[in-house]
Design a protein around this motif. Structure first.
Motif, PDB file in Angstrom:
ATOM      1  N   TYR A 103      14.802  -1.888  -2.638  1.00  0.00           N
ATOM      2  CA  TYR A 103      14.556  -1.144  -1.334  1.00  0.00           C
ATOM      3  C   TYR A 103      13.592  -2.309  -0.669  1.00  0.00           C
ATOM      4  O   TYR A 103      13.613  -2.310   0.568  1.00  0.00           O
ATOM      5  N   TYR A 104      13.181  -3.157  -1.404  1.00  0.00           N
ATOM      6  CA  TYR A 104      12.297  -4.355  -0.410  1.00  0.00           C
ATOM      7  C   TYR A 104      12.209  -5.552  -1.344  1.00  0.00           C
ATOM      8  O   TYR A 104      12.275  -5.458  -2.580  1.00  0.00           O
ATOM      9  N   MET A 307      13.237  -8.194   7.520  1.00  0.00           N
ATOM     10  CA  MET A 307      14.021  -8.927   6.560  1.00  0.00           C
ATOM     11  C   MET A 307      13.929  -8.534   5.119  1.00  0.00           C
ATOM     12  O   MET A 307      14.960  -8.504   4.333  1.00  0.00           O
ATOM     13  N   GLY A 308      12.605  -8.022   4.738  1.00  0.00           N
ATOM     14  CA  GLY A 308      12.123  -7.786   3.296  1.00  0.00           C
ATOM     15  C   GLY A 308      12.631  -6.227   3.076  1.00  0.00           C
ATOM     16  O   GLY A 308      12.826  -5.960   1.645  1.00  0.00           O
ATOM     17  N   ALA A 312      19.065   0.308   4.687  1.00  0.00           N
ATOM     18  CA  ALA A 312      20.218   1.252   4.419  1.00  0.00           C
ATOM     19  C   ALA A 312      19.679   2.032   3.175  1.00  0.00           C
ATOM     20  O   ALA A 312      19.974   3.424   2.952  1.00  0.00           O
ATOM     21  N   SER A 313      18.957   1.310   2.241  1.00  0.00           N
ATOM     22  CA  SER A 313      18.601   2.177   0.978  1.00  0.00           C
ATOM     23  C   SER A 313      17.343   2.983   1.227  1.00  0.00           C
ATOM     24  O   SER A 313      17.046   3.997   0.606  1.00  0.00           O
ATOM     25  N   VAL A 314      16.301   2.386   2.333  1.00  0.00           N
ATOM     26  CA  VAL A 314      15.100   3.065   2.319  1.00  0.00           C
ATOM     27  C   VAL A 314      15.414   4.555   3.029  1.00  0.00           C
ATOM     28  O   VAL A 314      14.366   5.318   2.813  1.00  0.00           O
ATOM     29  N   TYR A 315      16.025   4.694   3.901  1.00  0.00           N
ATOM     30  CA  TYR A 315      16.335   5.731   4.757  1.00  0.00           C
ATOM     31  C   TYR A 315      16.119   7.101   4.115  1.00  0.00           C
ATOM     32  O   TYR A 315      15.074   8.023   4.556  1.00  0.00           O
ATOM     33  N   HIS A 316      17.207   7.542   3.192  1.00  0.00           N
ATOM     34  CA  HIS A 316      16.935   8.773   2.590  1.00  0.00           C
ATOM     35  C   HIS A 316      15.693   9.145   1.874  1.00  0.00           C
ATOM     36  O   HIS A 316      15.257  10.226   1.747  1.00  0.00           O
ATOM     37  N   PRO A 317      15.247   7.911   0.873  1.00  0.00           N
ATOM     38  CA  PRO A 317      14.069   8.364   0.302  1.00  0.00           C
ATOM     39  C   PRO A 317      12.753   8.587   1.233  1.00  0.00           C
ATOM     40  O   PRO A 317      11.968   9.537   1.104  1.00  0.00           O
ATOM     41  N   ALA A 318      12.848   7.752   2.275  1.00  0.00           N
ATOM     42  CA  ALA A 318      11.677   7.952   3.394  1.00  0.00           C
ATOM     43  C   ALA A 318      11.972   9.408   3.895  1.00  0.00           C
ATOM     44  O   ALA A 318      11.001   9.900   4.289  1.00  0.00           O
ATOM     45  N   LEU A 319      13.013   9.702   4.329  1.00  0.00           N
ATOM     46  CA  LEU A 319      13.163  11.065   5.031  1.00  0.00           C
ATOM     47  C   LEU A 319      12.512  12.327   4.178  1.00  0.00           C
ATOM     48  O   LEU A 319      11.965  13.146   4.492  1.00  0.00           O
ATOM     49  N   TRP A 320      12.916  12.199   2.607  1.00  0.00           N
ATOM     50  CA  TRP A 320      12.969  13.422   1.935  1.00  0.00           C
ATOM     51  C   TRP A 320      11.308  13.305   1.560  1.00  0.00           C
ATOM     52  O   TRP A 320      10.783  14.299   1.241  1.00  0.00           O
TER      53      TRP A 320
END
Length: 552
Positions: A103-104, A307-308, A312-320
């Motif tokens: 994720y980062y 950059m960090g 693309a991986s963060v969107y769905h975890p952040a949304l939920w």
């Protein structure tokens, strides 16, 4: 090539499985044995890795680059709007990466291979899966140009900013390379095993491009160990006559073993050039490490943001996470209001000066805000209905590809489009690009609205208690009060907290209106016809809540 989505939902690059196969095949053709001479591979693209989506099978373009161990991937998209150090080093580690690394990445060099003292010089260990990602400045706005050079497998570059004026002399040192932004893991192995041969290390080399004839080129190496830059090597460089490029190569022999050091930034290199007109130019100071070690460089917060983070991986975890928070703020207080009916009231939570229970009152007071919102049943129900609408139903209708294209709708999953040549099959296009619409609406419109309306409901209850407590007092008691008590009365009677909350409502409405106006322009839509709920529900709800909480 198929037409892509219109902005703002065109933030990400969307490679397909077929494109990754073609890219893999194109890079594989250089893996054949060209007299055992290694081939330096450099790729060019538009989107950085942090804004590249996965394919339908879950593959990433990063995996292809790692497989072929590119020297560098040059990209655009961000340019220099977020900082000068939009660079990132990728390395496939032996151990399984931690969950957070998906994720980062906090550091530009995070994951850099740690070289052991006993380097494995076998051919099996020669292939190191790594590559550098270098964001480039753009010419249209930044007037920036990058010159790239490959010298015996070592890739170096220099950036030129023409906003500062044209340059008659351009200097590009090619060896030793900058240990901050150009060093790769193979350099350490090359140093210990001498894969490239001693000739690679025997000379300091630089390319010089000049409008006029060059008179002299010199190199200076500084030692930063004393705390100040002290010159330890100063020599004239000689031109290589066999060069056929527009620039000229200059070199000078040096005792490179004298500069071995475990510190990657102890020694600094600078080239000085003078032409026939007397004009002198110097290259930027850059640290180097003949040992092949890398100087760690940290990002600024803006650079880390673009950059960090692997968006693309963060969107769905952040949304939920946001949805969980929203439902918690609405449902948990409602349950608390029913189960703990007498505990979350204004009188019960009013602090009595006991410092040991101050934290309890603060936490309880925060919960009380949303309990009071739950007691205004109609407003609470309208908020809950809107959240369910955002999860279940379309947000808006519009033309995501062209103004003359088919009208379709968008949900938090993306735009619903028909797959070409597949009949009635539909796909969610623009995932995770729709995050630029979804996440700002949740974070900057919906969440602030819930908090502000909860504060309004709590303010009404507190004002009612204050009004009722003073309604039985005699008029003469007012003249017997202290100045502090009188100011307290004026503050409550003026309902200044409510006025401040109304001002915050205007800020939220302005943010919402600005976002809606951008969507209307982007997707050629009519708010009344194509998205009345998304556009007008929040403003109408805020106005209704202001009216509902105005009386006591």
């Amino acid at each position: 090539m198929e037409a892509g989505l219109r902005g703002p939902t065109n933030l990400f690059g969307h490679p397909t499985d077929e494109q990754l196969i073609e890219l893999d095949q194109a890079l594989s053709q250089w893996d054949t044995d060209f007299n055992k001479a290694p081939v330096t591979k450099i790729a060019f693209g538009h989107f950085p890795m942090s804004f590249s989506a996965f394919t339908e099978s879950g593959k990433s373009i990063k995996d292809v680059f790692l497989k072929h161990s590119l020297a560098a991937y040059l990209c655009g998209h961000l340019h220099t709007r977020f900082g000068k150090n939009l660079k990132r080093y990728y390395h496939r580690t032996v151990q399984e990466p931690s969950l957070s690394e998906h994720y980062y990445q906090f550091n530009m060099h995070q994951g850099y291979a740690i070289q052991s003292n006993k380097e494995n010089c076998s051919e099996e260990a020669a292939h190191i899966e790594e590559f550098w990602e270098w964001e480039m400045g753009d010419w249209r706005k930044s007037r920036s140009m990058r010159i790239l050079a490959v010298d015996d497998g070592y890739v170096s570059y220099t950036d030129i900013d023409f906003r500062l004026g044209s340059k008659s002399i351009i200097i590009l040192p090619t060896f030793p390379i900058d240990s901050r932004f150009m060093q790769r893991s193979f350099a350490s192995r090359d140093f210990k095993c001498h894969i490239m041969g001693a000739s690679t290390f025997d000379t300091v080399r630089t390319l010089v491009f000049s409008k006029y004839e060059i008179v002299s080129v010199s190199v200076k190496i500084y030692d930063s160990r004393p705390g100040t830059l002290e010159v330890v090597f100063d020599s004239e460089m000689k031109r290589v006559d066999s060069n056929e490029t527009r620039g000229h190569m200059y070199l000078v022999p040096w005792n490179w073993k004298a500069f071995e050091d475990p510190s990657p930034n102890r020694y600094w290199l600078q080239i000085e050039v003078m032409d026939i007109t007397g004009d002198t130019s110097v290259s930027q100071l850059r640290p180097f490490s003949v040992n092949g070690f890398s100087t760690r460089v940290s990002w600024t917060w803006k650079e880390f943001f673009v950059m960090g983070i692997q968006w693309a991986s963060v969107y769905h975890p952040a949304l939920w996470c946001i949805l969980s928070l929203v439902f918690s703020l609405l449902l948990v207080p409602q349950v608390s209001a029913v189960v703990f009916k007498d505990h979350f009231t204004y009188k019960y939570l009013c602090p009595k000066g006991n410092q040991q229970t101050l934290l309890k009152y603060l936490v309880g007071g925060f919960v009380w805000l949303f309990v009071e919102l739950a007691r205004v049943v109609l407003i609470w129900f309208l908020l809950l209905a809107y959240v369910i609408y955002l999860v279940v139903l379309p947000w808006l209708f519009g033309h995501p590809i062209t103004e003359d294209g088919n009208l379709t709708y968008m949900t938090y999953k993306g735009w619903i489009l028909k797959r070409p040549n597949s009949g009635s099959e539909v796909v969610h296009a623009g995932t995770p690009d729709v995050m630029v619409i979804v996440l700002p609406h949740f974070c900057f419109v919906l969440l602030p609205t819930i908090v502000i309306l909860a504060a309004m409901a709590a303010e009404r209850t507190a004002y009612r208690e204050h009004y009722l407590s003073r309604s039985g007092k005699k008029k003469d008691d007012y003249h017997e009060k202290s100045r502090k008590q009188i100011e307290h009365e004026i503050f409550w009677n003026g309902r200044w907290i409510r006025k401040f909350l109304c001002l915050l409502c205007l800020v939220v409405l302005w943010k919402h209106w600005k976002h809606c106006r951008a969507l209307v322009k982007a997707y050629a839509m009519n708010p009344l016809l194509h998205s009345p709920v998304y556009f007008f529900y929040i403003p109408a709800l805020i106005l209704f809540a202001i009216y509902k909480t105005s009386s006591i």
